[in-house]
Design a protein around this motif. Structure first.
Motif, PDB file in Angstrom:
ATOM      1  N   ALA A 124      23.794  36.009  59.786  1.00  0.00           N
ATOM      2  CA  ALA A 124      23.194  37.337  59.683  1.00  0.00           C
ATOM      3  C   ALA A 124      23.934  38.372  60.528  1.00  0.00           C
ATOM      4  O   ALA A 124      23.838  39.572  60.270  1.00  0.00           O
ATOM      5  N   ASP A 125      24.703  37.899  61.519  1.00  0.00           N
ATOM      6  CA  ASP A 125      25.447  38.808  62.397  1.00  0.00           C
ATOM      7  C   ASP A 125      26.827  39.170  61.850  1.00  0.00           C
ATOM      8  O   ASP A 125      27.527  40.005  62.416  1.00  0.00           O
ATOM      9  N   VAL A 126      27.246  38.509  60.768  1.00  0.00           N
ATOM     10  CA  VAL A 126      28.543  38.817  60.162  1.00  0.00           C
ATOM     11  C   VAL A 126      28.365  40.083  59.328  1.00  0.00           C
ATOM     12  O   VAL A 126      27.583  40.123  58.391  1.00  0.00           O
ATOM     13  N   GLU A 127      29.093  41.118  59.732  1.00  0.00           N
ATOM     14  CA  GLU A 127      28.918  42.427  59.100  1.00  0.00           C
ATOM     15  C   GLU A 127      29.858  42.604  57.906  1.00  0.00           C
ATOM     16  O   GLU A 127      30.870  41.921  57.788  1.00  0.00           O
ATOM     17  N   ASN A 128      29.508  43.549  57.052  1.00  0.00           N
ATOM     18  CA  ASN A 128      30.354  43.880  55.903  1.00  0.00           C
ATOM     19  C   ASN A 128      31.455  44.849  56.325  1.00  0.00           C
ATOM     20  O   ASN A 128      31.490  45.995  55.904  1.00  0.00           O
ATOM     21  N   VAL A 129      32.351  44.344  57.133  1.00  0.00           N
ATOM     22  CA  VAL A 129      33.492  45.132  57.605  1.00  0.00           C
ATOM     23  C   VAL A 129      34.618  45.019  56.582  1.00  0.00           C
ATOM     24  O   VAL A 129      34.609  44.115  55.729  1.00  0.00           O
ATOM     25  N   PRO A 130      35.598  45.911  56.624  1.00  0.00           N
ATOM     26  CA  PRO A 130      36.701  45.843  55.654  1.00  0.00           C
ATOM     27  C   PRO A 130      37.400  44.477  55.621  1.00  0.00           C
ATOM     28  O   PRO A 130      37.796  44.017  54.541  1.00  0.00           O
ATOM     29  N   ALA A 131      37.522  43.822  56.757  1.00  0.00           N
ATOM     30  CA  ALA A 131      38.176  42.510  56.774  1.00  0.00           C
ATOM     31  C   ALA A 131      37.396  41.494  55.949  1.00  0.00           C
ATOM     32  O   ALA A 131      37.983  40.624  55.302  1.00  0.00           O
ATOM     33  N   ARG A 132      36.070  41.599  55.938  1.00  0.00           N
ATOM     34  CA  ARG A 132      35.254  40.675  55.150  1.00  0.00           C
ATOM     35  C   ARG A 132      35.458  40.915  53.654  1.00  0.00           C
ATOM     36  O   ARG A 132      35.542  39.962  52.872  1.00  0.00           O
ATOM     37  N   MET A 133      35.548  42.173  53.280  1.00  0.00           N
ATOM     38  CA  MET A 133      35.799  42.488  51.872  1.00  0.00           C
ATOM     39  C   MET A 133      37.195  42.006  51.460  1.00  0.00           C
ATOM     40  O   MET A 133      37.380  41.483  50.359  1.00  0.00           O
ATOM     41  N   ALA A 134      38.164  42.156  52.361  1.00  0.00           N
ATOM     42  CA  ALA A 134      39.522  41.663  52.086  1.00  0.00           C
ATOM     43  C   ALA A 134      39.505  40.137  51.961  1.00  0.00           C
ATOM     44  O   ALA A 134      40.152  39.576  51.064  1.00  0.00           O
ATOM     45  N   HIS A 135      38.766  39.471  52.831  1.00  0.00           N
ATOM     46  CA  HIS A 135      38.673  38.015  52.811  1.00  0.00           C
ATOM     47  C   HIS A 135      38.105  37.543  51.471  1.00  0.00           C
ATOM     48  O   HIS A 135      38.613  36.588  50.874  1.00  0.00           O
ATOM     49  N   ASP A 136      37.097  38.220  50.997  1.00  0.00           N
ATOM     50  CA  ASP A 136      36.479  37.875  49.712  1.00  0.00           C
ATOM     51  C   ASP A 136      37.480  38.041  48.568  1.00  0.00           C
ATOM     52  O   ASP A 136      37.634  37.148  47.733  1.00  0.00           O
ATOM     53  N   LEU A 137      38.171  39.164  48.531  1.00  0.00           N
ATOM     54  CA  LEU A 137      39.153  39.417  47.479  1.00  0.00           C
ATOM     55  C   LEU A 137      40.330  38.438  47.567  1.00  0.00           C
ATOM     56  O   LEU A 137      40.737  37.843  46.562  1.00  0.00           O
ATOM     57  N   LEU A 138      40.857  38.249  48.775  1.00  0.00           N
ATOM     58  CA  LEU A 138      41.995  37.344  48.956  1.00  0.00           C
ATOM     59  C   LEU A 138      41.645  35.911  48.573  1.00  0.00           C
ATOM     60  O   LEU A 138      42.486  35.180  48.046  1.00  0.00           O
ATOM     61  N   SER A 139      40.403  35.507  48.830  1.00  0.00           N
ATOM     62  CA  SER A 139      40.012  34.140  48.478  1.00  0.00           C
ATOM     63  C   SER A 139      40.098  33.927  46.971  1.00  0.00           C
ATOM     64  O   SER A 139      40.511  32.857  46.511  1.00  0.00           O
ATOM     65  N   LYS A 140      39.729  34.921  46.198  1.00  0.00           N
ATOM     66  CA  LYS A 140      39.790  34.799  44.740  1.00  0.00           C
ATOM     67  C   LYS A 140      41.239  34.746  44.251  1.00  0.00           C
ATOM     68  O   LYS A 140      41.579  33.958  43.365  1.00  0.00           O
ATOM     69  N   VAL A 141      42.094  35.564  44.839  1.00  0.00           N
ATOM     70  CA  VAL A 141      43.514  35.551  44.478  1.00  0.00           C
ATOM     71  C   VAL A 141      44.133  34.211  44.886  1.00  0.00           C
ATOM     72  O   VAL A 141      44.914  33.620  44.130  1.00  0.00           O
ATOM     73  N   PHE A 142      43.759  33.720  46.063  1.00  0.00           N
ATOM     74  CA  PHE A 142      44.281  32.441  46.546  1.00  0.00           C
ATOM     75  C   PHE A 142      43.871  31.305  45.607  1.00  0.00           C
ATOM     76  O   PHE A 142      44.696  30.443  45.273  1.00  0.00           O
ATOM     77  N   ILE A 143      42.618  31.283  45.178  1.00  0.00           N
ATOM     78  CA  ILE A 143      42.147  30.238  44.258  1.00  0.00           C
ATOM     79  C   ILE A 143      42.967  30.270  42.968  1.00  0.00           C
ATOM     80  O   ILE A 143      43.402  29.222  42.477  1.00  0.00           O
ATOM     81  N   ALA A 144      43.195  31.454  42.437  1.00  0.00           N
ATOM     82  CA  ALA A 144      43.979  31.572  41.201  1.00  0.00           C
ATOM     83  C   ALA A 144      45.401  31.046  41.415  1.00  0.00           C
ATOM     84  O   ALA A 144      45.924  30.282  40.585  1.00  0.00           O
ATOM     85  N   LEU A 145      46.033  31.429  42.516  1.00  0.00           N
ATOM     86  CA  LEU A 145      47.394  30.974  42.787  1.00  0.00           C
ATOM     87  C   LEU A 145      47.429  29.473  43.071  1.00  0.00           C
ATOM     88  O   LEU A 145      48.374  28.781  42.668  1.00  0.00           O
ATOM     89  N   LEU A 146      46.405  28.964  43.722  1.00  0.00           N
ATOM     90  CA  LEU A 146      46.330  27.530  43.981  1.00  0.00           C
ATOM     91  C   LEU A 146      46.244  26.749  42.670  1.00  0.00           C
ATOM     92  O   LEU A 146      46.885  25.704  42.508  1.00  0.00           O
ATOM     93  N   LEU A 147      45.490  27.263  41.717  1.00  0.00           N
ATOM     94  CA  LEU A 147      45.401  26.619  40.400  1.00  0.00           C
ATOM     95  C   LEU A 147      46.759  26.640  39.694  1.00  0.00           C
ATOM     96  O   LEU A 147      47.153  25.652  39.053  1.00  0.00           O
ATOM     97  N   VAL A 148      47.488  27.740  39.818  1.00  0.00           N
ATOM     98  CA  VAL A 148      48.840  27.829  39.245  1.00  0.00           C
ATOM     99  C   VAL A 148      49.748  26.789  39.910  1.00  0.00           C
ATOM    100  O   VAL A 148      50.517  26.095  39.235  1.00  0.00           O
TER     101      VAL A 148
END
Length: 177
Positions: A124-148
């Motif tokens: 609950a203390d983890v805030e919606n800071v820009p780094a968290r939004m980047a982490h979310d987006l990067l995780s999706k790109v990483f999953i796609a590249l990992l599948l490739v």
């Protein structure tokens, strides 16, 4: 990557598979912890995710040092020029995305005013800071590249070569046929 070695050294092989297991675990934890409700299970997942991330950071540092010291392995034999570029590019992107994911995860905690000590994270203390939004987006790109990456390894292994043998999995080695 001008100088290359013929294959992966044992340190690279062991840290690759340890990292792969941690990354797969973090992917699963990340998906679960963001979808379950608040409570003890979510807190355990967040803290395990952070712990695995910090271990992955250390392993990634070891992997990068090993690649510099022992030279980057040459692409597998028999690749077309386009596939060779894809091989090199995919590896560079995977390392780059992994470092960016680790940095954005750490940034999320730091910008939320939290400690990097696993066991101390309260979701609950983890805030919606820009780094968290980047982490979310990067995780999706990483999953796609990992599948490739996995698809490329399997395609080459089945069709032409000994990728898994090069990565220390002897029972898949074509040299044992």
């Amino acid at each position: 990557m001008s100088k290359s070695a013929p294959g992966y050294n044992r340190i690279s092989q062991l840290t690759h598979w340890a990292s792969a297991l941690l990354i797969l675990g973090m992917l699963g934890m990340g998906l679960a912890m963001t979808r379950i409700g608040e409570g003890e299970a979510q807190e355990v997942l967040y803290n395990a995710h952070v712990g695995a991330g910090l271990v992955t950071l250390a392993l990634t540092a070891v992997r990068l040092v090993a690649l510099v010291v022992h030279r980057w392995p040459s692409p597998p034999p028999g690749l077309s020029p386009a596939n060779e570029r894809a091989f090199i590019g995919t590896h560079i992107l995977l390392y780059t995305l992994l470092i960016a994911l680790l940095a954005s995860g750490i940034g999320t905690l730091v910008l939320s005013g939290l400690s990097l000590v696993p066991g101390s994270i309260v979701p609950a203390d983890v805030e919606n800071v820009p780094a968290r939004m980047a982490h979310d987006l990067l995780s999706k790109v990483f999953i796609a590249l990992l599948l490739v990456h996995v698809a490329g390894v399997l395609r080459y292994q089945v069709g032409k070569g000994d990728t898994l043998g090069r990565m220390g999995v002897p029972w898949f080695s074509r040299s044992h046929e």
